[in-house]
Design a protein around this motif. Structure first.
Motif, mmCIF file in Angstrom:
data_model
loop_
_atom_site.group_PDB
_atom_site.id
_atom_site.type_symbol
_atom_site.label_atom_id
_atom_site.label_comp_id
_atom_site.label_asym_id
_atom_site.label_seq_id
_atom_site.Cartn_x
_atom_site.Cartn_y
_atom_site.Cartn_z
ATOM 1 N N THR B 3 0.839 -1.185 0.000
ATOM 2 C CA THR B 3 0.000 0.000 0.000
ATOM 3 C C THR B 3 0.878 1.240 0.000
ATOM 4 O O THR B 3 2.028 1.216 0.420
ATOM 5 C CB THR B 3 -0.880 0.028 1.253
ATOM 6 N N SER B 112 -7.554 1.563 -15.119
ATOM 7 C CA SER B 112 -7.412 1.540 -13.670
ATOM 8 C C SER B 112 -7.585 2.944 -13.089
ATOM 9 O O SER B 112 -8.168 3.109 -12.022
ATOM 10 C CB SER B 112 -6.080 0.932 -13.257
ATOM 11 N N ALA B 116 -10.538 3.920 -10.608
ATOM 12 C CA ALA B 116 -10.125 4.466 -9.315
ATOM 13 C C ALA B 116 -10.874 5.766 -9.045
ATOM 14 O O ALA B 116 -11.317 6.025 -7.927
ATOM 15 C CB ALA B 116 -8.624 4.692 -9.301
ATOM 16 N N ARG B 130 -14.514 -1.950 -4.736
ATOM 17 C CA ARG B 130 -13.052 -1.939 -4.706
ATOM 18 C C ARG B 130 -12.522 -3.356 -4.623
ATOM 19 O O ARG B 130 -11.614 -3.755 -5.340
ATOM 20 C CB ARG B 130 -12.565 -1.135 -3.506
ATOM 21 N N TYR B 134 -10.494 -5.431 -7.464
ATOM 22 C CA TYR B 134 -9.115 -5.791 -7.129
ATOM 23 C C TYR B 134 -8.895 -7.299 -7.255
ATOM 24 O O TYR B 134 -7.807 -7.748 -7.600
ATOM 25 C CB TYR B 134 -8.799 -5.325 -5.708
ATOM 26 N N SER B 137 -6.829 -9.082 -10.018
ATOM 27 C CA SER B 137 -5.379 -8.932 -10.070
ATOM 28 C C SER B 137 -4.711 -9.742 -8.968
ATOM 29 O O SER B 137 -3.517 -9.985 -9.014
ATOM 30 C CB SER B 137 -4.970 -7.466 -9.980
ATOM 31 N N LEU B 138 -5.509 -10.163 -7.963
ATOM 32 C CA LEU B 138 -4.936 -11.077 -6.975
ATOM 33 C C LEU B 138 -4.618 -12.407 -7.637
ATOM 34 O O LEU B 138 -3.663 -13.084 -7.293
ATOM 35 C CB LEU B 138 -5.933 -11.319 -5.839
ATOM 36 N N GLN B 191 -7.037 -7.419 -15.421
ATOM 37 C CA GLN B 191 -6.385 -7.536 -14.117
ATOM 38 C C GLN B 191 -5.776 -6.200 -13.707
ATOM 39 O O GLN B 191 -4.582 -6.094 -13.442
ATOM 40 C CB GLN B 191 -5.317 -8.627 -14.176
ATOM 41 N N GLY B 193 -6.479 -4.368 -11.103
ATOM 42 C CA GLY B 193 -6.690 -4.054 -9.698
ATOM 43 C C GLY B 193 -5.496 -3.433 -8.986
ATOM 44 O O GLY B 193 -5.650 -2.472 -8.234
ATOM 45 N N ALA B 194 -4.315 -3.953 -9.226
ATOM 46 C CA ALA B 194 -3.152 -3.467 -8.478
ATOM 47 C C ALA B 194 -2.868 -1.988 -8.768
ATOM 48 O O ALA B 194 -2.798 -1.181 -7.835
ATOM 49 C CB ALA B 194 -1.945 -4.337 -8.774
ATOM 50 N N MET B 196 -4.946 0.081 -9.855
ATOM 51 C CA MET B 196 -6.127 0.828 -9.430
ATOM 52 C C MET B 196 -6.031 1.192 -7.953
ATOM 53 O O MET B 196 -6.306 2.333 -7.561
ATOM 54 C CB MET B 196 -7.393 -0.006 -9.666
ATOM 55 N N VAL B 197 -5.617 0.220 -7.145
ATOM 56 C CA VAL B 197 -5.507 0.481 -5.704
ATOM 57 C C VAL B 197 -4.477 1.574 -5.448
ATOM 58 O O VAL B 197 -4.677 2.470 -4.615
ATOM 59 C CB VAL B 197 -5.139 -0.825 -4.975
#
Lengths: 433, 324
Positions: B3, B112, B116, B130, B134, B137-138, B191, B193-194, B196-197
């Motif tokens: 993060t 992304s 976001a 969210r 996400y 992408s995990l 994928q 998500g990463a 995007m976070v």
């Protein structure tokens, strides 16, 4: 902000590695100490390729071996065909090849010629008896005068087809068709399904089918010297034949052909997208299971009656690693798997027919269902089967993929047959030099 | 991906205790060096045995002809010249990979960032969305995701059927050279998500006052995005760009699974790493594969360096004057 992030990641990475590395090291150590115990007991490793079903049969055979040889412990593992070769290459390069392994004729030269496999004519390998194996079949494990492998089963290339569909089209492949009759029949089969499914899987991508077609004309895929045994003109005619099927909608369209994979479950016939496909006879049960309809095996179409070009093919070899410290135990296991009547009963026709002719005759007597189909098919074919071709040279595995790739360019209409032929010939000659 | 936290330096600037606080860890650091190295030893051992060692060996092998079974033969720069002058498949793999990087990375970053921004509000269901966005992408480069993709896009698969319902008849996406790379690009973009976070975290840092002030001055949504969001977010965009570009160059699993383990129909999905793998582990040309790996490393290094260079032109740091 970018900076804090990167630093944070690294810090955590270090911490993670600090935890993981000792684990890895101890893990490796634990693996290393696993083998070799006291009491004169020996442990050997044995690997093969195949599916879960085959694994169960093979493990039963290995258990029987351990019962009869309580001093020998066999550790087994298996993987799918492609993964098998990747794993084996890595293990071999790492200096820890398995003691007993399966080898395919396409890779025999690769492994044998590079000194990875033990010469079974020497030392412990002499204990392996081939007295009851057809001499022509047994000869297929010899490369450059050395016996690197013994056949574990015999199969033969065959056409696997849906008899109901072909009968409806007025053809009986089991009796033998000419290529023209086969072409006509596939068009009728396609038309009968409204062209949703086709009569044949486009065989332009298949090296085995090309080989059989060449043999029907007295030619060969590879010369004994390890060069291509055919000319650009031969390949052009073969691809014209195959493209003729596709253009007439008798054979699968390009995107279906491209989904062809070595496993029957993923092949067009297995997925009911076609009604016939060239493969090996022992794959009949697997195709049938995937397709769901009753299927049958037939000889290759041929323009000269009786000359199908087919041969006794070693569907799978057993070999012993040259670096194995347990050559004797390894040879014992190989001999057991090839010659034991019980093993023959356990493994059945999963890999093909038993290599030992006495065992095979015994089993043939009591065979039922698909097994019986296979025994009858090979028995009828037996007088027509020719000698197996010489061991393919190093690089044969890559040639198979090259053939598929270049033909796909043709099937998708991205390249003319002439251009694809010249690309194949150039790259193949480069790969074999 | 970890993060992203609030950057400390700007805050530290405002507090008088800042400089002193910075000193203390320094002294402590010096004192605890032996312990630090003691704790580092396992990692160092691992790094040498598992990373540095193999890298040195691979560098050596890249100048040899090595079939994994017999001793390597020294061929000098032979592998490298062969690559660029005599290997059509190599050039094809370069082409496929470049297309993938150039198409999937900008698409993925755009998607992304847009998602976001949609999720950067205080509405109730956002937590769920969210997580939902996400999740893919995990799965990361998992085989399962690629298998599902193959099933979705194959002949007679759901995508085919839906398009056919709307009158657009497509062949099997994954088995047609025209579409197969596109299906892999879609998987890569899906994928998202990463990044995007990370974008979400970056968006949270932009002071709301800036937007409010601009809005009062009459700036519309697009202008605020263009003149506030983008510049304030540029360090995050930069970070995501570098990471995603590196990942894209190394993409392997989706191409391996979707392309049937062989580079797809007529080599349409022959990614660089896939060809490298094939050459090394299927064709037994480990020397050539090592050479390919080093070229890839060099290309990634060069591309990253170029991105870093151009960063000066478009990446805006709040504390730029402090760093000089």
């Amino acid at each position: 902000m970018g900076r804090t992030t990167v630093r944070g990641t690294k810090g955590r990475g270090v911490a993670a590695l600090a935890v993981v590395v000792p684990l890895l090291l101890t893990g490796v150590a634990a693996c290393g100490s696993g083998s070799g115990s006291g009491d004169g007991d020996v442990t050997i490793t044995f690997v093969w390729w195949g599916s879960d079903g085959r694994a169960n049969l093979t493990k039963k055979a290995v258990e029987l071996f351990q019962q009869k040889n309580p001093k020998i412990k066999v550790q087994t593992s298996f993987s799918a065909y492609a993964a098998y070769w990747e794993k084996l290459a890595t293990q071999t390069a790492g200096g820890k090849p398995p003691d007993v392994l399966n080898v395919d004729t396409r890779y025999l030269a690769e492994y044998g010629g590079r000194g990875v496999l033990a010469d079974l004519n020497q030392g412990a390998g002499k204990a392996i008896s081939l007295a009851d194996v057809n001499p022509e079949l047994a000869a297929t494990g010899v490369y450059q005068g050395k016996r690197y492998a013994v056949p574990w089963a015999q199969n033969t290339p065959a056409m696997i087809y849906d008899p109901a569909a072909f009968t409806a089209a007025g053809a009986d492949p089991a009796k033998g068709l000419t290529w023209q009759q086969y072409a006509d029949a596939t068009q009728k089969v396609s038309a009968a399904s409204g062209f949703a499914a086709r009569g044949a899987t486009d065989f332009g991508i298949l090296d085995t089918t090309l080989e059989i077609w060449l043999r029907q004309q007295g030619k060969q895929f590879y010369t004994p010297e390890g060069k291509l045994g055919f000319t650009a003109d031969d390949l052009r005619r073969y691809w014209q034949l195959a493209s003729g099927f596709r253009d007439a909608k008798g054979a699968s369209p390009a995107d279906v052909t491209a989904s062809y994979n070595t496993s029957p479950e993923q092949a067009p016939l297995g997925k009911k997208l076609t009604s016939s496909e060239f493969a090996y006879d022992n794959l009949l049960p697997a195709y049938q299971k995937a397709n769901g309809k009753p299927l049958n095996v037939a000889p290759y179409p041929s323009d000269k009656a009786g000359e199908t070009g087919q041969y006794r093919r070693p569907s799978m070899f057993l070999a012993v690693s040259a670096r194995s410290a347990q050559q004797e135990a390894a040879a014992k296991l190989v001999d057991f798997l090839v010659n034991d009547a019980e093993v023959g009963k356990i493994v059945g026709t999963d890999r093909g027919l038993a290599p030992n002719l006495k065992v095979r005759a015994q089993l043939a007597g009591s065979a039922t269902g698909n097994d019986k189909t296979l025994y009858d098919y090979e028995a009828a074919l037996e007088p027509k089967l020719g000698a197996a071709p010489p061991v393919p040279p190093k690089g044969a595995g890559a040639i198979q993929k090259l053939l598929q790739r270049t033909y796909e360019e043709v099937a998708f209409g991205r390249m003319s047959i002439d251009d694809a032929v010249s690309r194949f010939m150039t790259e193949a000659e480069k790969g074999l030099s | 991906m970890t993060t992203v936290r609030t950057p400390d330096p700007p805050l530290a600037r405002d507090t008088p205790a800042g400089p002193r606080r910075r000193d203390r860890p320094d002294r402590r650091r010096r004192k605890s060096q032996p312990q630090a190295f003691a704790f580092l030893t396992p990692w160092l051992l691992g790094a040498v045995a598992l990373t540095v060692g193999p890298m040195v060996v691979s560098l050596y092998l890249s100048f040899t002809d090595y079939d994994m079974f017999t001793a390597p033969d020294w061929v000098g720069f032979g592998n490298f010249t062969h690559m660029f002058t005599d290997d059509d498949r190599y050039l094809q793999s370069v082409k496929v990979t470049l297309i993938y990087v150039l198409v999937s990375v900008p698409l993925k970053l755009t998607v992304s960032l847009l998602v976001a921004m949609l999720l950067n509000t205080r509405r109730g269901a956002n937590g769920f969305y969210r997580a939902a966005f996400y999740a893919p992408s995990l799965l990361g480069a998992s085989v399962a995701a690629a298998l599902v993709w193959r099933a979705l896009f194959m002949g007679g698969g759901p995508v085919n059927e839906v398009l056919a319902f709307f009158g657009w008849h497509t062949p099997s996406w994954v088995d047609d050279p025209q579409f197969s790379l596109a299906s892999i690009v879609l998987l890569g973009v899906w994928q998202f998500g990463a990044p995007m976070v990370i974008f979400l975290a970056g968006l949270k840092q932009i002071p709301a006052e800036l937007h409010e002030a601009a809005a009062i001055d009459g700036a519309g949504a697009f202008r605020r995005f263009r003149h506030i969001t983008l510049p304030m977010l540029s360090p995050v965009i930069f970070f995501n760009l570098v990471m995603e570009a590196i990942h894209a160059f190394q993409a392997f699993t989706p191409a391996f699974v979707i392309g049937g383990g062989r580079g797809g129909p007529a080599d349409a999905d022959l990614f660089y790493t896939l060809y490298l793998f094939e050459v090394g582990f299927q064709d037994f040309r480990m020397g050539y594969a090592s050479a390919m790996a080093w070229v890839l490393l060099a290309v990634i290094a060069i591309v990253t360096a170029i991105v870093f260079r151009t960063a000066k032109l478009w990446v805006f740091y709040d504390d730029a004057e402090e760093r000089t």
